[in-house]
Design an enzyme around this catalytic site. Structure first.
Site, PDB file in Angstrom:
ATOM      1  N   HIS A  13       0.870  -1.199   0.000  1.00 48.32           N
ATOM      2  CA  HIS A  13       0.000   0.000   0.000  1.00 48.32           C
ATOM      3  C   HIS A  13       0.895   1.233   0.000  1.00 48.32           C
ATOM      4  O   HIS A  13       1.468   1.598   1.021  1.00 48.32           O
ATOM      5  CB  HIS A  13      -0.910   0.005   1.239  1.00 48.32           C
ATOM      6  CG  HIS A  13      -1.863   1.166   1.272  1.00 48.32           C
ATOM      7  ND1 HIS A  13      -3.197   1.009   1.539  1.00 48.32           N
ATOM      8  CD2 HIS A  13      -1.682   2.493   1.065  1.00 48.32           C
ATOM      9  CE1 HIS A  13      -3.800   2.185   1.496  1.00 48.32           C
ATOM     10  NE2 HIS A  13      -2.894   3.111   1.217  1.00 48.32           N
ATOM     11  N   HIS A  15       1.577   5.345  -1.782  1.00 53.49           N
ATOM     12  CA  HIS A  15       1.220   6.513  -2.608  1.00 53.49           C
ATOM     13  C   HIS A  15       2.494   7.107  -3.195  1.00 53.49           C
ATOM     14  O   HIS A  15       3.406   7.466  -2.444  1.00 53.49           O
ATOM     15  CB  HIS A  15       0.503   7.574  -1.762  1.00 53.49           C
ATOM     16  CG  HIS A  15      -0.767   7.075  -1.149  1.00 53.49           C
ATOM     17  ND1 HIS A  15      -1.984   7.160  -1.782  1.00 53.49           N
ATOM     18  CD2 HIS A  15      -1.000   6.431   0.022  1.00 53.49           C
ATOM     19  CE1 HIS A  15      -2.926   6.618  -1.015  1.00 53.49           C
ATOM     20  NE2 HIS A  15      -2.354   6.165   0.088  1.00 53.49           N
ATOM     21  N   LYS A  99      -9.200  -0.410  -6.040  1.00 50.00           N
ATOM     22  CA  LYS A  99      -9.259   0.264  -4.743  1.00 50.00           C
ATOM     23  C   LYS A  99     -10.617   0.907  -4.512  1.00 50.00           C
ATOM     24  O   LYS A  99     -11.104   1.671  -5.345  1.00 50.00           O
ATOM     25  CB  LYS A  99      -8.153   1.335  -4.684  1.00 50.00           C
ATOM     26  CG  LYS A  99      -8.051   2.090  -3.374  1.00 50.00           C
ATOM     27  CD  LYS A  99      -7.576   1.187  -2.240  1.00 50.00           C
ATOM     28  CE  LYS A  99      -7.725   1.852  -0.884  1.00 50.00           C
ATOM     29  NZ  LYS A  99      -6.593   2.711  -0.537  1.00 50.00           N
ATOM     30  N   HIS A 136     -10.391   1.145   1.601  1.00 56.67           N
ATOM     31  CA  HIS A 136     -10.222   2.159   2.651  1.00 56.67           C
ATOM     32  C   HIS A 136     -11.465   2.050   3.520  1.00 56.67           C
ATOM     33  O   HIS A 136     -12.536   2.523   3.125  1.00 56.67           O
ATOM     34  CB  HIS A 136     -10.062   3.569   2.064  1.00 56.67           C
ATOM     35  CG  HIS A 136      -9.885   4.609   3.132  1.00 56.67           C
ATOM     36  ND1 HIS A 136      -8.708   5.280   3.353  1.00 56.67           N
ATOM     37  CD2 HIS A 136     -10.744   5.057   4.091  1.00 56.67           C
ATOM     38  CE1 HIS A 136      -8.848   6.104   4.387  1.00 56.67           C
ATOM     39  NE2 HIS A 136     -10.085   5.981   4.850  1.00 56.67           N
ATOM     40  N   HIS A 174      -4.667  -0.594   5.676  1.00 55.46           N
ATOM     41  CA  HIS A 174      -4.221   0.222   6.819  1.00 55.46           C
ATOM     42  C   HIS A 174      -5.178   0.125   8.018  1.00 55.46           C
ATOM     43  O   HIS A 174      -5.748   1.121   8.444  1.00 55.46           O
ATOM     44  CB  HIS A 174      -3.974   1.678   6.419  1.00 55.46           C
ATOM     45  CG  HIS A 174      -5.030   2.391   5.617  1.00 55.46           C
ATOM     46  ND1 HIS A 174      -6.375   2.263   5.857  1.00 55.46           N
ATOM     47  CD2 HIS A 174      -4.921   3.269   4.585  1.00 55.46           C
ATOM     48  CE1 HIS A 174      -7.038   3.026   5.008  1.00 55.46           C
ATOM     49  NE2 HIS A 174      -6.181   3.640   4.227  1.00 55.46           N
ATOM     50  N   ASP A 247       1.424   2.672   3.525  1.00 59.35           N
ATOM     51  CA  ASP A 247       0.565   3.836   3.319  1.00 59.35           C
ATOM     52  C   ASP A 247       1.394   5.119   3.368  1.00 59.35           C
ATOM     53  O   ASP A 247       0.906   6.166   3.781  1.00 59.35           O
ATOM     54  CB  ASP A 247      -0.584   3.886   4.332  1.00 59.35           C
ATOM     55  CG  ASP A 247      -1.648   4.905   3.957  1.00 59.35           C
ATOM     56  OD1 ASP A 247      -1.724   5.297   2.774  1.00 59.35           O
ATOM     57  OD2 ASP A 247      -2.401   5.332   4.862  1.00 59.35           O
TER      58      ASP A 247
HETATM   59  N1  LIG Z   1      -3.541   7.767   4.541  1.00 59.06           N
HETATM   60  C1  LIG Z   1      -3.696   9.074   4.398  1.00 59.06           C
HETATM   61  O1  LIG Z   1      -3.847   9.760   5.405  1.00 59.06           O
HETATM   62  N2  LIG Z   1      -3.681   9.667   3.184  1.00 59.06           N
HETATM   63  C2  LIG Z   1      -3.622   9.025   1.904  1.00 59.06           C
HETATM   64  C3  LIG Z   1      -4.932   8.452   1.474  1.00 59.06           C
HETATM   65  C4  LIG Z   1      -5.328   7.174   2.220  1.00 59.06           C
HETATM   66  O2  LIG Z   1      -4.607   6.176   2.191  1.00 59.06           O
HETATM   67  O3  LIG Z   1      -6.389   7.140   2.837  1.00 59.06           O
HETATM   68  C5  LIG Z   1      -3.151  10.052   0.870  1.00 59.06           C
HETATM   69  O4  LIG Z   1      -3.260   9.791  -0.331  1.00 59.06           O
HETATM   70  O5  LIG Z   1      -2.610  11.096   1.270  1.00 59.06           O
HETATM   71 ZN   LIG Z   2      -3.247   5.084   1.490  1.00 60.58          ZN
HETATM   72 ZN   LIG Z   3      -6.762   5.042   2.767  1.00 58.10          ZN
END
Ligand SMILES: NC(=O)N[C@@H](CC(=O)O)C(=O)O
Ligand SMILES: [Zn+2]
Ligand SMILES: [Zn+2]
Length: 345
Positions: A13, A15, A99, A136, A174, A247
């Site tokens: 997971h 970003h 997702k 999520h 998460h 995450d």
């Molecule tokens: N985890 C977070 O607080 N933020 C994530 C989005 C997500 O995973 O929910 C993001 O893209 O910034």
């Molecule tokens: Zn995330």
């Molecule tokens: Zn998330």
């Protein structure tokens, strides 16, 4: 123990953003991880296999020279995702999951799902083709307290989804509560969960006592200590249902340190060291490899990595900030603090 060698981990997971931000953050993950499940919450979101193909090319181009880091792509489910797009995703060979963001639940989720009933055909196709749904898991109802949004999601969304599509592979992403850890532990083998390093290490006091610390603000929000303990027990239990998903969610310093700060903790630069710290606290360093390197590929039906990484017990201090996009800086979690484990290059 002073050194640990483990099969190279994967991040299930992650970003990575896009453009200059992508170029700024990819090397940190590529250094540690063999593969990563890359989240599709760009603006606009990655909703088609064709968009995923383009995004994957941009990620590959941002890798350091010689890196074998492999991005595993995901599609962003919307109310309008047709079953045919799921078929195209599977045929593409590059999309590993879809997702689910409940509309408005988190960063860049405005195009998310308003009611899962709209997605029934797409989800049925996923169940049929074995494409996992990554969730999520928070409700967004204004009357539900932010600390209860995950546990309420289990009753209102997750259980009905499981009943309607019992064969669907689901990853509860998460997880942050004992409720979610228990739900996953008791579910059949097609249900798993990712757990972040920050939810294993911190509770909501770390974010709120003695001053508000925006870099600890992420979604789902940090919970009370007994939930952290339940997550640590799940992660170190040896169960193949729990695996590493950082995450890591980069936002520029100015977007975090402000009156209405973005949700997300940037953990990629020290990801495996943060997990090692948590596992050591639980006296379970021997279980780190299963969680970080085996359970994820086993669940996704992918081969485990064949190379290794080595961690040494050697103190190092995270920089106060790092370069990000457009001349801005980014503050990693635990910036300026010292860690006890260090991954060797
Ligand atoms: N985890 C977070 O607080 N933020 C994530 C989005 C997500 O995973 O929910 C993001 O893209 O910034
Ligand atoms: Zn995330
Ligand atoms: Zn998330």
């Amino acid at each position: 123990m002073t050194t640990i060698t483990l099969t190279r981990p994967d991040d299930w997971h992650l970003h990575l953003r896009d453009g200059e931000a992508l170029a700024a953050v990819v090397p940190a993950s590529a250094r540690q991880m063999g593969r990563a499940i890359v989240m599709p919450n760009l603006v606009p979101p990655v909703t088609t296999a064709e968009q995923a193909r383009g995004y994957r090319e941009r990620i590959l181009a941002a890798r350091p020279q010689g890196s074998a880091f492999e991005p595993l792509m995901t599609l962003y489910l919307t109310d309008n995702t047709p079953a045919e797009e799921i078929e195209r995703a599977v045929e593409s060979g590059i999309v590993q999951a879809v997702k689910l963001y409940p509309a408005g639940a988190t960063t860049n989720s405005d195009s998310g799902v308003t009611d899962l009933a709209h997605c029934d055909a797409a989800i049925a196709a996923m169940a049929r083709l074995g494409l996992p749904l990554l969730v999520h898991g928070e409700v967004t109802d204004a009357d539900i307290d932010i600390f209860d949004r995950e546990s309420v999601f289990i009753e209102r969304v997750m259980k009905p989804l499981r009943e309607r599509h019992p064969d669907l592979k689901v990853v509860f992403e998460h997880i942050t509560t004992s409720d979610a850890a228990e739900f996953v532990a008791q579910a059949p083998s097609n249900v798993a969960a990712t757990i972040t390093a920050h939810h294993l290490l911190f509770n909501r006091n770390h974010m709120l006592v003695g001053g508000i610390r925006p870099h600890y603000y992420c979604l789902p929000i940090l919970k009370r200590e007994r939930h952290r303990e339940a997550l640590l027990a799940a992660a170190t239990s040896g169960s193949g249902k729990f695996f590493l998903g950082t995450d890591s969610a980069p936002h520029a310093q100015g977007d975090k340190e402000t009156a209405c700060g973005c949700a997300g903790a940037y953990t990629a630069p020290a990801a495996i060291e943060l997990y090692a710290t948590a596992f050591e606290q639980a006296g379970a360093l021997d279980r780190l490899e299963g969680f970080a390197s085996h359970h994820g590929p086993d669940f996704y039906g992918l081969p485990r990595n064949t190379d290794t990484i080595t961690l040494v017990r050697e103190e190092w201090t995270l920089p106060p900030s790092l370069p990000y996009a457009e001349g801005r800086r980014i503050v990693p979690l635990k910036a300026g603090e010292t860690l006890a484990w260090r991954m060797l290059d």
